[in-house]
Design an enzyme around this catalytic site. Sequence first.
Site, PDB file in Angstrom:
ATOM      1  N   ASP A 330       0.831  -1.201   0.000  1.00 50.42           N
ATOM      2  CA  ASP A 330       0.000   0.000   0.000  1.00 50.42           C
ATOM      3  C   ASP A 330       0.871   1.259   0.000  1.00 50.42           C
ATOM      4  O   ASP A 330       2.005   1.245   0.482  1.00 50.42           O
ATOM      5  CB  ASP A 330      -0.883  -0.033   1.250  1.00 50.42           C
ATOM      6  N   GLU A 359       1.478  -0.104  -4.831  1.00 50.67           N
ATOM      7  CA  GLU A 359       0.439   0.861  -5.180  1.00 50.67           C
ATOM      8  C   GLU A 359       1.093   2.211  -5.464  1.00 50.67           C
ATOM      9  O   GLU A 359       1.584   2.875  -4.554  1.00 50.67           O
ATOM     10  CB  GLU A 359      -0.572   1.012  -4.046  1.00 50.67           C
TER      11      GLU A 359
END
Length: 617
Positions: A330, A359
């Site tokens: 993330d 990400e």
Amino acid sequence: MTLRSLLTCVCLILASKANSQNFERVEPPFWWANMPVSELQIQIYGENVGTYRASLDTPGIKISKQVAVDSTNYLFLYLEIDPTVKPGIIPIEFKNSEDSFIYEYELRKRDPVEGRNQGFDASDLIYLMMPDRFANGSLENDNIDGLTETVDRSDPTKRQGGDVQGIQQHLDYLKDLGMTAIWVTPIFENNSPPDYGGYHGYAATDLYRVDRRLGSNEDYRDLVRDTHKRGMKVIMDMIHNHIGLDHWWMSDLPTQDWVHDVNKYGYTNFKGTVQGDPNASQYDRDKLVKGWFVPYMPDLNQRNELLADYLIQNSIWWIEYSGIDGIRMDTYLYPYPEYMARWAKEVIEAYPDFNIVGEAWTETVAHESYWQDDSANSDGYDSQLPSVTDFPLCFAIRNGLTEDFGWETGISRVYYAFSQDRLYHDPNHNVIFLDNHDMGRIFEQVGKDEDLFKIAYSILLTARGIPQVYYGTELMMGHENRGGDDEAWRQTMPGGWPGDERSVFTTEGRTEKENEVLAYMKAMNHWRMESEAIHQGKLLQFVTDEGTFVYFRILEDQAVMIAINTNEESATLESARFAEVLDSFSRVMLVPEGSNYSIESKLTINPKSALILDLHK
């Protein structure tokens, strides 16, 4: 033995038991023999443990370093473990000026099961789920003593009760749908205040424990094993940029610089483009990297060596413990870039078949490609990251299907996204998608137009890269107008909860339209599963023309032709325009039907549709 000696021995044993129990936490809780890394950091937390010093006398193991920090309640041990060391108990003696005791640390045998840590690639089709929203397999863990948030199905901003067991119970549904991998948003404990809504999992309060409302560590490991038994893979979601404000560290930080000072740096500017920007100010760089993500997510300082080692080792522990095949990291743009490169490098070196996707939420190919390994960045930065999330292609598809056609608008956006593939080291490693848990669902984004929805899905399954499908897409799921923005596209799956009026996991429980769309997607998914040209083929495209777009995926003696028409009327294309590809193939089949198809001098494409043809010599 004299009575005095006996009493002394008894006292030492009692002291050992008493003091070892003062360790509130030992992380990692255990390790394994014959690991692919030789160094082990053990973070020990307990009252005044920092005043002790450790020693051991186990052949093949030595303490290379031990570090006491600002808080006297921590001690960090670094062990060097020879690969010849056998599984067993390591007695570690702790001693200070007043007493001593033995702590027994466990080295386990590594799991010999084959099919672990196998990575993922363009032959895969990933299904993304939020465990709290997918299915509730056990009502017993809905509410747990000591965990503040409880289930409230009347409020979509609250926990709904989905769990790991619910996913496990529907693995056959996913396999039948044609999925080859699952990505589950974070399963770490998120013991957030009741009014926060930590169901999403991105505000971890314990990085070594599955949130008990989702299940146990053992439950998660069983999910991975059951997924592997079905020939599918598992991708774990991790976060190294931040933790939750209620993480146990926050009540007693190991060092003063363990997290960045929110009073000094405030909150992030969310501008991932700052990284790689040769003209960026230091102020903006600091805001991005050192600013907190939101008030409830303290920003971690990965330039603290102890913390960096801890985070990397935590990743390796979960890979080894669970057998996962990949990691989705993330907020990859927000930590220090040199740390993320080190993390990716060390993980891949330890598990060479593994894969990682970061990400990287940016809107241009130039900024996205900066984060893939071996990119030719002018500043020399190499992220070591094999795969990035292809947000530019996502936005090109979403916008391109809802705009009028123009030189740079409409379906031309997809053409231009592909035309910049030279900037990626390997665009076939990109994870491509139409939507996810942080953005509006694709059906909504194309104005609830089924034809455009199917065009979007056709592009997803035929473009270069590794496709990811958000749960519920197979039902053409739209939005519910309740809750906040996030909750609008994080619905629960009907039938995932006892007492639901219907179950979309069964033919009978789905509407006629849902069954139609699911059948279409299932056929497409299974076709893609067998298409080597889609997995490995070169992408060759032709410039867009009056709302039409044609591209090919070519691999030696096979190819796939994708012809898209975004117009309200049929479109006719001259076949001769594509002769450089078509002349090499004699057999043509319609996808996904598999029926024979004849290409004439003119190629007709139905209104708002994608014609997909399998070509063979």
